[in-house]
Motif scaffolding. Structure first.
Motif, short mmCIF file in Angstrom:
data_model
loop_
_atom_site.label_atom_id
_atom_site.label_comp_id
_atom_site.label_asym_id
_atom_site.label_seq_id
_atom_site.Cartn_x
_atom_site.Cartn_y
_atom_site.Cartn_z
N ASP A 1 13.64 17.52 115.78
CA ASP A 1 14.60 17.87 114.73
C ASP A 1 14.78 19.38 114.62
N ALA A 2 15.96 19.84 114.98
CA ALA A 2 16.19 21.28 114.94
C ALA A 2 16.73 21.73 113.59
N PHE A 3 16.92 20.80 112.71
CA PHE A 3 17.54 21.11 111.43
C PHE A 3 16.47 21.43 110.39
N ASP A 4 16.51 22.62 109.87
CA ASP A 4 15.52 23.04 108.88
C ASP A 4 16.21 23.14 107.53
N GLU A 5 15.88 22.22 106.65
CA GLU A 5 16.58 22.16 105.37
C GLU A 5 16.20 23.30 104.43
N ASP A 6 15.07 23.99 104.73
CA ASP A 6 14.61 25.06 103.84
C ASP A 6 15.37 26.37 104.07
N VAL A 7 16.06 26.47 105.21
CA VAL A 7 16.75 27.72 105.51
C VAL A 7 18.02 27.79 104.66
N PRO A 8 18.19 28.87 103.88
CA PRO A 8 19.39 28.95 103.04
C PRO A 8 20.63 29.21 103.88
N GLU A 9 21.76 28.77 103.40
CA GLU A 9 23.02 28.99 104.10
C GLU A 9 23.37 30.47 104.04
N PRO A 10 23.63 31.11 105.17
CA PRO A 10 23.98 32.53 105.14
C PRO A 10 25.40 32.73 104.62
N GLU A 11 25.61 33.88 103.99
CA GLU A 11 26.96 34.23 103.57
C GLU A 11 27.71 34.74 104.79
N ALA A 12 28.85 34.18 105.06
CA ALA A 12 29.58 34.59 106.27
C ALA A 12 31.06 34.32 106.07
N PRO A 13 31.91 35.02 106.84
CA PRO A 13 33.35 34.75 106.74
C PRO A 13 33.64 33.30 107.11
N ALA A 14 34.82 32.83 106.68
CA ALA A 14 35.15 31.41 106.85
C ALA A 14 35.10 30.96 108.31
N ILE A 15 35.66 31.77 109.24
CA ILE A 15 35.74 31.36 110.64
C ILE A 15 34.34 31.20 111.22
N GLU A 16 33.47 32.21 110.93
CA GLU A 16 32.11 32.13 111.46
C GLU A 16 31.38 30.94 110.86
N ARG A 17 31.60 30.70 109.57
CA ARG A 17 30.94 29.57 108.91
C ARG A 17 31.39 28.27 109.57
N ASP A 18 32.72 28.20 109.89
CA ASP A 18 33.22 26.99 110.55
C ASP A 18 32.56 26.80 111.91
N THR A 19 32.41 27.91 112.65
CA THR A 19 31.79 27.82 113.97
C THR A 19 30.35 27.34 113.83
N LEU B 1 24.72 12.03 108.63
CA LEU B 1 25.25 13.38 108.79
C LEU B 1 25.51 14.01 107.42
N ARG B 2 26.08 13.24 106.52
CA ARG B 2 26.35 13.76 105.16
C ARG B 2 25.06 14.22 104.49
N ALA B 3 24.00 13.44 104.69
CA ALA B 3 22.72 13.74 104.03
C ALA B 3 22.13 15.06 104.53
N LYS B 4 22.47 15.44 105.75
CA LYS B 4 21.86 16.65 106.32
C LYS B 4 22.77 17.87 106.24
N LEU B 5 24.00 17.67 105.79
CA LEU B 5 24.93 18.80 105.77
C LEU B 5 24.93 19.51 104.42
N PRO B 6 25.40 20.75 104.41
CA PRO B 6 25.52 21.47 103.14
C PRO B 6 26.43 20.69 102.17
N SER B 7 26.24 20.92 100.91
CA SER B 7 26.92 20.09 99.90
C SER B 7 28.44 20.25 99.94
N GLU B 8 28.97 21.42 100.32
CA GLU B 8 30.43 21.57 100.29
C GLU B 8 31.11 20.69 101.35
#
Lengths: 188, 123
Positions: A102-120, A176-183
């Motif tokens: 599992d490469a997904f670490d739920e403890d890592v906070p979402e970084p602030e980033a521009p929309a395009i980078e966030r989408d990528t 997938l929903r359970a592991k993704l950010p809330s937005e």
């Protein structure tokens, strides 16, 4: 939808298929060009390794070449390539002894980033999460969202019961929903 | 932002690496050459009864001839090198033999008593 992606001139494709079946290398090259993106992407999204994806894609086209005289139509070719590629991907992943953890670490906070980078980042995260699904669930999700196939078409392609396909889709989306950010889970 | 839309975006098709089509065509040619090595329609052949196009047979024959010519050339070269090595060994052995004989003569001359030594020993 798949229907939109179908070639406009069906008869031209039938002629290409017929020429390829008689050994016309240019016609076979045309078939490869027509389907290479679908076949390679299917393998890449499933295996997540470009080298393995190319191996599987080449194998699928080689098998197509060996079976050209058994395929009746251009749409049959596309259906056949999807099925062969999907089966080869599943076989390959089952042969692997090591499992990607599992490469997904739920403890890592979402970084602030521009929309395009966030989408990528989100797209990359989604591809990682899809790669963590079980092989059958993964191929169902990829056929649904890469190829835009309906559940009944997926069932036909994979030779899987329709209810199993629907169940894989439902459970995979929930996982997938359970592991993704809330937005993304609830919509921005 | 809908998850399903995001999935469609994340899983959209991409093009394979450059040269993919050529690599596939190369594999079909190699496959035809390999198939040509076995009998048409034999057990294990992927397509019993399927006719190979003439250009594939020609390419298979050309590939086989190229391999045979290369192997023959390498073997001939190997034989020449071996003959050259044997000849050089014989020449070296002969040279050592001659040198040995010369050394024996020199040694004999060195060990031979001079006339003065002979006279002195008689006196």
């Amino acid at each position: 939808m798949l229907k939109l992606a179908q070639p406009i001139d069906e008869s031209e494709d039938e002629r290409t298929l017929a020429r390829a079946a008689t050994g016309d290398a240019a016609a076979f090259g045309s078939l490869v060009r027509q389907h290479q993106s679908m076949v390679y992407s299917l393998a890449l999204r499933f295996l997540r390794e470009p080298a393995s994806a190319e191996d599987v894609a080449q194998d699928a086209f080689l098998e197509l070449y060996r079976n050209l005289d058994r395929l009746q139509s251009a749409s049959h070719v596309r259906f056949w390539l999807r099925r062969v590629t999907a089966n080869r991907c599943i076989d390959r992943i089952r042969q692997r002894t090591a499992h990607a953890e599992d490469a997904f670490d739920e403890d890592v906070p979402e970084p602030e980033a521009p929309a395009i980078e966030r989408d990528t980042l989100l797209e990359s995260r989604l591809r990682d999460l899809v790669a963590e699904l079980t092989p059958n669930a993964r191929v169902v999700v990829i056929l649904r969202y890469q190829e835009d196939l309906e559940p009944v078409e997926i069932a036909e392609t994979l030779g899987m019961p329709l209810n199993t396909v629907k169940s894989h889709l439902r459970r995979s989306l929930a996982a997938l929903r359970a592991k993704l950010p809330s937005e993304v889970r609830h919509g921005a | 932002m809908e998850l399903e839309d995001e999935l469609r975006r994340a899983l959209r098709p991409v093009d394979p690496p450059r040269g993919f089509e050529q690599r596939v065509l190369q594999r079909t040619v190699m496959d035809a050459a390999e198939t040509g090595a076995t009998q048409d329609g034999a057990a294990g052949s992927p397509e019993p009864g399927r006719q190979r196009p003439w250009w594939m047979s020609a390419m298979a024959a050309a590939a086989a001839m190229l391999v045979m010519a290369t192997a023959g050339g390498l073997y001939y070269e190997h034989r020449l090198e071996r003959a050259e090595a044997v000849r050089a060994t014989n020449e070296l052995r002969e040279a050592l033999s001659i040198a040995n004989q010369k050394l024996a003569i020199v040694q004999e001359r060195v060990n031979r008593p001079t006339a003065r030594e002979s006279r002195e020993s008689r006196e």
